[in-house]
Write a protein that holds these residues in place. Structure first.
Motif, mmCIF file in Angstrom:
data_model
loop_
_atom_site.group_PDB
_atom_site.id
_atom_site.type_symbol
_atom_site.label_atom_id
_atom_site.label_comp_id
_atom_site.label_asym_id
_atom_site.label_seq_id
_atom_site.Cartn_x
_atom_site.Cartn_y
_atom_site.Cartn_z
ATOM 1 N N GLU A 103 -22.319 -40.285 12.062
ATOM 2 C CA GLU A 103 -22.209 -41.741 12.130
ATOM 3 C C GLU A 103 -21.175 -42.319 11.170
ATOM 4 O O GLU A 103 -20.503 -43.293 11.498
ATOM 5 C CB GLU A 103 -23.571 -42.401 11.941
ATOM 6 C CG GLU A 103 -24.375 -41.870 10.793
ATOM 7 C CD GLU A 103 -25.809 -42.334 10.821
ATOM 8 O OE1 GLU A 103 -26.049 -43.514 10.499
ATOM 9 O OE2 GLU A 103 -26.682 -41.520 11.159
ATOM 10 N N ASN A 104 -21.004 -41.727 9.990
ATOM 11 C CA ASN A 104 -20.040 -42.270 9.025
ATOM 12 C C ASN A 104 -18.602 -42.177 9.522
ATOM 13 O O ASN A 104 -17.770 -43.019 9.195
ATOM 14 C CB ASN A 104 -20.170 -41.558 7.683
ATOM 15 C CG ASN A 104 -21.479 -41.865 6.999
ATOM 16 O OD1 ASN A 104 -22.116 -42.870 7.287
ATOM 17 N ND2 ASN A 104 -21.897 -40.992 6.111
ATOM 18 N N ALA A 109 -13.965 -45.205 11.519
ATOM 19 C CA ALA A 109 -13.021 -45.420 12.615
ATOM 20 C C ALA A 109 -13.049 -46.867 13.083
ATOM 21 O O ALA A 109 -12.004 -47.429 13.433
ATOM 22 C CB ALA A 109 -13.334 -44.482 13.778
ATOM 23 N N SER A 110 -14.219 -47.492 13.061
ATOM 24 C CA SER A 110 -14.287 -48.899 13.477
ATOM 25 C C SER A 110 -13.563 -49.799 12.481
ATOM 26 O O SER A 110 -13.025 -50.836 12.860
ATOM 27 C CB SER A 110 -15.741 -49.345 13.665
ATOM 28 O OG SER A 110 -16.389 -49.565 12.439
ATOM 29 N N TYR A 111 -13.516 -49.390 11.227
ATOM 30 C CA TYR A 111 -12.757 -50.129 10.223
ATOM 31 C C TYR A 111 -11.254 -49.929 10.456
ATOM 32 O O TYR A 111 -10.472 -50.868 10.361
ATOM 33 C CB TYR A 111 -13.156 -49.653 8.820
ATOM 34 C CG TYR A 111 -12.379 -50.325 7.716
ATOM 35 C CD1 TYR A 111 -12.729 -51.599 7.283
ATOM 36 C CD2 TYR A 111 -11.302 -49.692 7.120
ATOM 37 C CE1 TYR A 111 -12.010 -52.230 6.277
ATOM 38 C CE2 TYR A 111 -10.575 -50.311 6.118
ATOM 39 C CZ TYR A 111 -10.939 -51.580 5.703
ATOM 40 O OH TYR A 111 -10.222 -52.207 4.719
ATOM 41 N N ASP A 112 -10.869 -48.688 10.766
ATOM 42 C CA ASP A 112 -9.466 -48.364 10.995
ATOM 43 C C ASP A 112 -8.930 -48.930 12.309
ATOM 44 O O ASP A 112 -7.722 -49.115 12.458
ATOM 45 C CB ASP A 112 -9.258 -46.846 10.984
ATOM 46 C CG ASP A 112 -9.522 -46.224 9.625
ATOM 47 O OD1 ASP A 112 -9.510 -46.959 8.612
ATOM 48 O OD2 ASP A 112 -9.747 -44.997 9.568
ATOM 49 N N PHE A 113 -9.816 -49.177 13.266
ATOM 50 C CA PHE A 113 -9.452 -49.714 14.582
ATOM 51 C C PHE A 113 -10.296 -50.966 14.856
ATOM 52 O O PHE A 113 -11.213 -50.946 15.671
ATOM 53 C CB PHE A 113 -9.689 -48.660 15.679
ATOM 54 C CG PHE A 113 -8.780 -47.482 15.591
ATOM 55 C CD1 PHE A 113 -7.556 -47.488 16.240
ATOM 56 C CD2 PHE A 113 -9.134 -46.368 14.847
ATOM 57 C CE1 PHE A 113 -6.709 -46.402 16.157
ATOM 58 C CE2 PHE A 113 -8.294 -45.278 14.754
ATOM 59 C CZ PHE A 113 -7.078 -45.293 15.409
ATOM 60 N N GLY A 137 -15.222 -53.431 13.628
ATOM 61 C CA GLY A 137 -14.553 -53.958 12.445
ATOM 62 C C GLY A 137 -15.036 -53.375 11.136
ATOM 63 O O GLY A 137 -14.954 -54.017 10.099
ATOM 64 N N GLY A 138 -15.540 -52.148 11.155
ATOM 65 C CA GLY A 138 -16.011 -51.515 9.935
ATOM 66 C C GLY A 138 -17.437 -51.859 9.562
ATOM 67 O O GLY A 138 -17.883 -51.532 8.463
#
Length: 163
Positions: A103-104, A109-113, A137-138
């Motif tokens: 999960e981490n 990845a959601s922060y990076d994209f 959004g991270g």
């Protein structure tokens, strides 16, 4: 696969962001002990999304790598048996990881994209432990499970993967 967690990843967003994410995810660049693809096929790797630090790589997988991966990814080793479905505005991934849901990796990845919405669903080793994570959004956005007797099988089928 005994001892492995089956994971489904749904990624949604604009075509440019999806293509960039997919290209990075399949770059498979990682430490030498992580390079296990021998058939020449594109290798999807957690290392591409959340790299193991250089200092850990130098110490080796047995000494430090699997501990770092377990702590920072949520799974002690890289993914295996990747399947991908590409649709307009969506990517579906099915893979297995040893011992845990990474999960981490996908939170990072959601922060990076930040333009992508990610949903990671894992079916634990005991085949009854459904873990469902949504990120954007991270940030962790919450959880959702479909109704029915076997929600993981329903999700797998909705994504176009056979059992």
């Amino acid at each position: 696969m005994k001892g492995y967690v089956e994971c489904l990843l749904q990624v949604m967003g604009d075509a440019a962001s999806l293509n960039t994410f997919d290209k990075l995810f399949r770059s498979g660049k990682g430490p030498s002990w992580a390079d296990r693809a021998s058939d020449g096929a594109p290798r999807y790797s957690l290392h591409a999304l959340f790299p193991v630090p250089e200092a850990i790589q130098r110490r080796g997988y047995e000494t430090a790598g699997h501990l770092w991966c377990g702590d920072f990814w949520g799974a002690p080793d890289d993914l295996v048996d990747m399947q991908v479905k590409r649709l307009l505005g969506k990517r579906y991934y099915r893979f297995y990881t040893p011992g845990g849901v990474p999960e981490n990796v996908f939170l990072k990845a959601s922060y990076d994209f930040p333009l992508l919405h990610l949903r990671l669903v894992g079916l634990g080793v005991d085949r009854g432990d459904l873990q469902n994570h949504s990120y954007h959004g991270g940030y962790y956005q919450g959880s959702f499970s479909p109704d029915g007797e076997n929600p993981f099988a329903i999700l797998r089928e909705e994504m176009g993967f056979s059992a």
